[in-house]
Design a protein around this motif. Structure first.
Motif, mmCIF file in Angstrom:
data_model
loop_
_atom_site.group_PDB
_atom_site.id
_atom_site.type_symbol
_atom_site.label_atom_id
_atom_site.label_comp_id
_atom_site.label_asym_id
_atom_site.label_seq_id
_atom_site.Cartn_x
_atom_site.Cartn_y
_atom_site.Cartn_z
ATOM 1 N N THR A 37 21.138 0.540 26.553
ATOM 2 C CA THR A 37 19.932 1.233 26.135
ATOM 3 C C THR A 37 19.230 0.438 25.048
ATOM 4 O OG1 THR A 37 20.994 3.333 26.626
ATOM 5 C CG2 THR A 37 19.022 3.404 25.268
ATOM 6 N N TYR A 38 17.920 0.370 25.160
ATOM 7 C CA TYR A 38 17.100 -0.386 24.226
ATOM 8 C C TYR A 38 16.386 0.610 23.312
ATOM 9 C CZ TYR A 38 13.721 -3.903 22.698
ATOM 10 O OH TYR A 38 12.964 -4.761 21.960
ATOM 11 N N TYR A 39 16.689 0.566 22.009
ATOM 12 C CA TYR A 39 16.126 1.532 21.074
ATOM 13 C C TYR A 39 14.995 0.908 20.275
ATOM 14 C CZ TYR A 39 20.166 4.426 22.031
ATOM 15 O OH TYR A 39 21.107 5.186 22.658
ATOM 16 N N LEU A 40 13.950 1.691 20.055
ATOM 17 C CA LEU A 40 12.820 1.277 19.240
ATOM 18 C C LEU A 40 12.538 2.343 18.196
ATOM 19 C CD1 LEU A 40 10.175 0.076 21.864
ATOM 20 C CD2 LEU A 40 11.473 -1.350 20.320
ATOM 21 N N GLU A 41 12.029 1.912 17.070
ATOM 22 C CA GLU A 41 11.526 2.861 16.091
ATOM 23 C C GLU A 41 10.261 3.494 16.662
ATOM 24 O OE1 GLU A 41 12.931 3.728 13.173
ATOM 25 O OE2 GLU A 41 14.599 2.420 13.680
ATOM 26 N N GLU A 42 9.898 4.649 16.128
ATOM 27 C CA GLU A 42 8.733 5.357 16.651
ATOM 28 C C GLU A 42 7.466 4.502 16.574
ATOM 29 O OE1 GLU A 42 6.267 9.503 15.941
ATOM 30 O OE2 GLU A 42 8.206 9.228 14.949
ATOM 31 N N GLU A 43 7.285 3.791 15.455
ATOM 32 C CA GLU A 43 6.090 2.949 15.304
ATOM 33 C C GLU A 43 6.081 1.824 16.329
ATOM 34 O OE1 GLU A 43 8.282 3.032 12.422
ATOM 35 O OE2 GLU A 43 7.420 4.959 11.849
ATOM 36 N N ASP A 44 7.263 1.253 16.587
ATOM 37 C CA ASP A 44 7.362 0.175 17.570
ATOM 38 C C ASP A 44 7.062 0.692 18.981
ATOM 39 O OD1 ASP A 44 8.059 -1.589 15.551
ATOM 40 O OD2 ASP A 44 10.207 -1.306 15.859
#
Length: 88
Positions: free
Chosen positions: A2-9
């Motif tokens: 799974t690839y996680y991003l911050e909300e802004e990203d």
């Protein structure tokens, strides 16, 4: 993986996908959908793609294909509902 991003990203990445959403929205009109529905469906598709892959290779192309397929499926579903209502 799974690839996680911050909300802004995620929002930044989705803003890159918005032109695809807007183009397909004009090409495939679903009568019951508003612009928010198209955008929300785009966010869902992007999230699913990010879960499927660990890198961003060809992400725009994959998004375009998957989002287009989703709109076609929804259009078919809406036509099927209308036909059922006419038959009844």
């Amino acid at each position: 993986m799974t690839y996680y991003l911050e909300e802004e990203d995620f929002e930044s990445l989705f803003s890159e996908m918005k032109p695809i959403v807007m183009k397909l929205m004009k090409q495939i009109r679903i009568r019951t959908w508003k612009i928010e529905d198209y955008l929300q469906e785009g966010m869902i598709i992007l999230h699913l793609l990010l879960e499927e892959q660990s890198n961003n290779q060809k992400l725009h192309t994959k998004f375009n294909v998957k989002y287009h397929q989703r709109l076609i499926d929804e259009l078919r579903r809406s036509y099927a509902k209308n036909e059922v209502m006419i038959i009844l």
